[in-house]
Design a protein around this motif. Structure first.
Motif, mmCIF file in Angstrom:
data_model
loop_
_atom_site.group_PDB
_atom_site.id
_atom_site.type_symbol
_atom_site.label_atom_id
_atom_site.label_comp_id
_atom_site.label_asym_id
_atom_site.label_seq_id
_atom_site.Cartn_x
_atom_site.Cartn_y
_atom_site.Cartn_z
ATOM 1 N N GLU A 409 49.772 -0.899 -5.360
ATOM 2 C CA GLU A 409 49.222 -1.296 -6.611
ATOM 3 C C GLU A 409 48.093 -1.581 -6.531
ATOM 4 O O GLU A 409 47.410 -1.175 -7.613
ATOM 5 C CB GLU A 409 50.301 -2.449 -6.779
ATOM 6 N N GLU A 410 47.421 -2.149 -5.579
ATOM 7 C CA GLU A 410 46.111 -2.744 -5.395
ATOM 8 C C GLU A 410 45.190 -1.403 -5.585
ATOM 9 O O GLU A 410 44.257 -1.227 -6.326
ATOM 10 C CB GLU A 410 45.661 -3.359 -4.044
ATOM 11 N N ILE A 411 45.643 -0.366 -5.188
ATOM 12 C CA ILE A 411 44.799 0.939 -5.022
ATOM 13 C C ILE A 411 44.959 1.643 -6.260
ATOM 14 O O ILE A 411 43.996 2.080 -6.800
ATOM 15 C CB ILE A 411 45.222 1.829 -3.797
ATOM 16 N N LEU A 412 46.134 1.827 -6.767
ATOM 17 C CA LEU A 412 46.192 2.501 -7.887
ATOM 18 C C LEU A 412 45.912 1.726 -9.168
ATOM 19 O O LEU A 412 45.558 2.068 -10.215
ATOM 20 C CB LEU A 412 47.903 2.714 -8.188
ATOM 21 N N GLY A 413 45.759 0.424 -8.930
ATOM 22 C CA GLY A 413 45.302 -0.507 -10.315
ATOM 23 C C GLY A 413 43.460 -0.363 -10.347
ATOM 24 O O GLY A 413 43.237 -1.007 -11.348
ATOM 25 N N GLY A 414 43.115 -0.057 -9.186
ATOM 26 C CA GLY A 414 41.547 0.188 -9.279
ATOM 27 C C GLY A 414 41.122 1.386 -10.018
ATOM 28 O O GLY A 414 41.864 2.004 -10.424
ATOM 29 N N GLU A 415 39.711 1.406 -10.027
ATOM 30 C CA GLU A 415 39.074 2.600 -10.588
ATOM 31 C C GLU A 415 39.269 3.731 -9.606
ATOM 32 O O GLU A 415 39.383 3.899 -8.453
ATOM 33 C CB GLU A 415 37.690 2.220 -10.428
ATOM 34 N N GLU A 416 39.489 5.093 -10.305
ATOM 35 C CA GLU A 416 39.938 6.418 -9.570
ATOM 36 C C GLU A 416 38.801 6.624 -8.925
ATOM 37 O O GLU A 416 37.640 6.716 -9.191
ATOM 38 C CB GLU A 416 40.143 7.539 -10.623
ATOM 39 N N SER A 417 39.012 6.958 -7.422
ATOM 40 C CA SER A 417 38.074 7.292 -6.715
ATOM 41 C C SER A 417 38.576 8.639 -5.795
ATOM 42 O O SER A 417 39.769 9.131 -5.893
ATOM 43 C CB SER A 417 37.633 6.384 -5.684
ATOM 44 N N GLU A 418 37.312 9.355 -5.288
ATOM 45 C CA GLU A 418 37.613 10.800 -4.723
ATOM 46 C C GLU A 418 38.965 10.526 -3.632
ATOM 47 O O GLU A 418 39.623 11.405 -3.566
ATOM 48 C CB GLU A 418 36.396 11.122 -4.227
ATOM 49 N N GLY A 419 38.729 9.498 -2.706
ATOM 50 C CA GLY A 419 39.562 9.561 -1.632
ATOM 51 C C GLY A 419 40.777 8.556 -1.766
ATOM 52 O O GLY A 419 41.431 8.255 -0.634
ATOM 53 N N GLU A 420 41.323 8.553 -3.028
ATOM 54 C CA GLU A 420 42.517 7.769 -3.287
ATOM 55 C C GLU A 420 43.769 8.190 -2.519
ATOM 56 O O GLU A 420 44.383 7.619 -2.051
ATOM 57 C CB GLU A 420 42.491 7.659 -4.911
ATOM 58 N N GLY A 421 44.010 9.499 -2.858
ATOM 59 C CA GLY A 421 45.215 10.086 -2.186
ATOM 60 C C GLY A 421 45.290 10.153 -0.598
ATOM 61 O O GLY A 421 46.272 9.411 -0.168
ATOM 62 N N GLU A 422 44.120 10.122 0.025
ATOM 63 C CA GLU A 422 44.102 9.895 1.592
ATOM 64 C C GLU A 422 44.125 8.456 1.799
ATOM 65 O O GLU A 422 45.074 8.243 2.762
ATOM 66 C CB GLU A 422 42.696 10.441 1.954
ATOM 67 N N LEU A 423 43.596 7.799 1.039
ATOM 68 C CA LEU A 423 43.653 6.120 1.311
ATOM 69 C C LEU A 423 45.294 5.728 1.307
ATOM 70 O O LEU A 423 45.829 5.011 1.994
ATOM 71 C CB LEU A 423 42.862 5.180 0.401
ATOM 72 N N ILE A 424 46.175 6.322 0.211
ATOM 73 C CA ILE A 424 47.431 5.989 -0.136
ATOM 74 C C ILE A 424 48.349 6.416 1.288
ATOM 75 O O ILE A 424 48.892 5.741 1.874
ATOM 76 C CB ILE A 424 47.987 6.424 -1.550
ATOM 77 N N LEU A 425 48.063 7.656 1.615
ATOM 78 C CA LEU A 425 48.686 8.181 2.552
ATOM 79 C C LEU A 425 48.394 7.332 4.007
ATOM 80 O O LEU A 425 49.402 7.027 4.798
ATOM 81 C CB LEU A 425 48.337 9.893 2.874
ATOM 82 N N LYS A 426 47.160 6.856 4.103
ATOM 83 C CA LYS A 426 46.896 6.082 5.336
ATOM 84 C C LYS A 426 47.628 5.022 5.310
ATOM 85 O O LYS A 426 48.021 4.511 6.352
ATOM 86 C CB LYS A 426 45.416 5.731 5.533
ATOM 87 N N ARG A 427 47.615 4.111 4.184
ATOM 88 C CA ARG A 427 48.574 2.727 4.065
ATOM 89 C C ARG A 427 49.784 3.174 4.227
ATOM 90 O O ARG A 427 50.332 2.236 5.037
ATOM 91 C CB ARG A 427 48.088 2.410 2.714
ATOM 92 N N VAL A 428 50.390 4.194 3.598
ATOM 93 C CA VAL A 428 51.791 4.484 3.980
ATOM 94 C C VAL A 428 52.076 4.748 5.527
ATOM 95 O O VAL A 428 52.991 4.315 6.027
ATOM 96 C CB VAL A 428 52.499 5.603 3.086
#
Length: 532
Positions: A409-428
């Motif tokens: 939620e912290e990632i998705l609630g922030g401003e959209e960035s270019e590496g968001e998908g990779e960051l989500i996958l890394k966190r998971v």
């Protein structure tokens, strides 16, 4: 599973019945190598005989099957062949109590009257009182001679214990409060400080290396008939510790009055016959010094069953008062045990259902009960596991999932960035690597393993009978009864350790009929120690 957790043991009271049952439990811990993780053994009454004997003879954490068996045999054969308070000694005490009145009657019959009563009566009273008071000292001498094999005073500083703290529990009658005699640091005495106005359980500690071991055991096992033991605490050095003021709420000078210089000690079972108050009520461990506080506690309960008595015994004047007094003491003792046993059972079920992990403040308690055969104990454990299924998620799994959701939620609630998908996958991916193992009904599987193990079924035949009905005395125990008591303590401890994950290796069990014969003195050596 609790395979790496430090272990504590609580040995209950119950005369020589508890001594032998507790020996069986300690023997199982050595065979399963759990003794290497044991950091504290607390005891009451008959359990204190086993505890003190082991503390004097060895360093429990270093014992192996080969080195511990002779120690068990030495104590078990003493109980079987000699005992402590045999019928001969008891009748001797009765004769001592009757000596002064008999002398008075003899003088009246000889002279026709009591000569010089103003001299004779006080003299007879003094002689009678002196003989009565000598009973306790005689018990101490018997403990030194028979169990500690020394006619000198064996003291706390003579104990062999090192990493394992041996705690002998007594009841201080003048406060009243529990008092603990600890083997730690050459011998310590710990007593609750009940004068704290906030109700917090603090304590006072004395260094007591010169306290005779027999004094502590006599006090801990001082059931009715053995007088309270007077111990002047001003003989020992008090350990100075900074007083707690609870953030200034309590003035240091008003925390408590000066400690009593003399205490009167009686049976530890008067306060708690399970010896569980050491860890579960006072959180007492090494008198406050750092160490591995036990997070697994074996509660070895050898308390006897209080059966019905014939009413005719209460009709005879005089005798009725004596029997009523004994019965009242037994009923009160029973009512200090039953609520605690029920509380331990409820806590174990709750912790299992909610999947709580053992901690120093809330240890995993494993009840080793003399009133249940090994097979009955397994069935008793099965009922709560079947009737109270675990929650869908354990607390660890729930916290893990919540932390993962918060992170996403912290990632998705922030401003959209270019590496968001990779960051989500890394966190998971990182979260999945740290995911706690889901706990299944592992205990049920282990119970089924034991029930299906032919070797365990064969050994259960050695531990049969109504062993809780063995009389609570310090006299001799018949050899066959002694073998059954050791076997039940051993097997119930083994079952508890395996079911609750304290050990995984049942092949370490070495109990056999031949070994029991040797331990109780029937055979000179063990002819069969093949692993089962």
């Amino acid at each position: 599973m609790e395979k790496d957790h430090p272990v504590g043991v609580a040995l209950s009271g119950g005369g020589h019945r508890a001594t032998l049952f507790g020996l069986g439990a300690l023997l199982a811990l050595v065979d399963l190598r759990i003794n290497r993780r044991t950091t504290q053994i607390a005891s009451v009454s008959g359990g204190s005989i086993a505890n003190a004997f082991v503390a004097l003879r060895c360093r429990f954490e270093e014992m192996t099957t080969e080195t511990f068996d002779p120690i068990v045999q030495e104590l078990a054969t003493t109980v079987v062949n000699r005992g402590l308070m045999t019928e001969r000694w008891i009748w001797g005490f009765v004769a001592i109590a009757a000596l002064a009145p008999v002398m008075a009657v003899a003088l009246v019959l000889w002279h026709g009257h009591l000569p010089k009563p103003w001299v004779t009566v006080p003299a007879l009273i003094v002689v009678w009182a002196a003989l009565i008071l000598l009973r306790g000292l005689l018990v101490e001498r018997l403990l030194d001679a028979r169990y500690f094999h020394s006619f000198r005073r064996v003291c706390l500083s003579d104990l062999q214990s090192k990493e394992v703290e041996h705690v002998i529990c007594c009841t201080e009658l003048t406060k009243p409060s529990p008092l603990y005699v600890s083997s730690w640091s050459q011998g310590r005495i710990y007593m609750r400080d009940l004068d704290i106005p906030t109700g917090h359980k603090l304590g006072i500690v004395w260094r007591a290396p010169n306290l005779p071991l027999a004094v502590a055991v006599r006090a801990s096992a001082g059931f009715p008939g053995i007088p309270p033991r007077r111990v002047p605490l001003d003989r020992f050095e008090r350990v100075a510790k900074k007083r707690l003021t609870f953030g200034g709420a309590v003035k240091p000078e008003s925390v408590r009055a000066s400690p009593s210089p003399t205490v009167f000690l009686s049976d530890g079972g008067v306060w708690n016959n399970l010896a569980t108050q050491v860890r579960l009520e006072d959180n007492f461990f090494r008198t406050g010094e750092p160490g591995e506080t036990p997070t697994v506690l074996f509660v070895v309960n050898a308390s006897g069953r209080l059966g019905p008595q014939r009413p005719g015994r209460f009709y005879v004047p005089g005798w009725a008062e004596f029997k009523a007094l004994v019965r009242i003491v037994n009923v009160q003792n029973l009512n200090t045990v039953s609520p605690r046993v029920e509380a331990l059972r409820s806590a174990s079920e709750r912790n299992w259902t909610e999947d709580r992990r053992a901690t120093g403040s809330e240890p995993l308690t494993i009840q080793v009960d003399i009133s249940s055969s090994p097979g009955d104990q397994l069935r008793n454990w099965t009922r709560p596991f079947v009737n109270r299924p675990k929650t869908l998620f354990s607390r660890l799994e729930w916290n893990w999932a919540r932390d993962l959701v918060d992170s996403l939620e912290e990632i998705l609630g922030g401003e959209e960035s270019e590496g968001e998908g990779e960051l989500i996958l890394k966190r998971v991916k990182d979260a999945l690597a740290r995911r706690p193992d889901p706990r299944t009904d592992e205990e049920l599987r282990r119970i089924e393993d034991l029930q299906g193990w032919q070797g365990f079924s064969d050994l259960c035949s050695l531990a049969g009978g109504k062993l809780e009905d063995v009389p609570t005395t310090l006299g001799r125990i018949p050899r066959e009864t002694a073998k059954a008591l050791i076997a039940r303590g051993y097997l119930n401890t083994l079952a508890g350790a395996y079911v609750f994950g304290v050990t995984d290796d049942l092949s370490l069990s070495l109990l056999s009929r031949e070994r029991l014969d040797w331990l109780t003195g029937r055979l000179r050596n063990v002819t069969d120690r093949s692993r089962r």
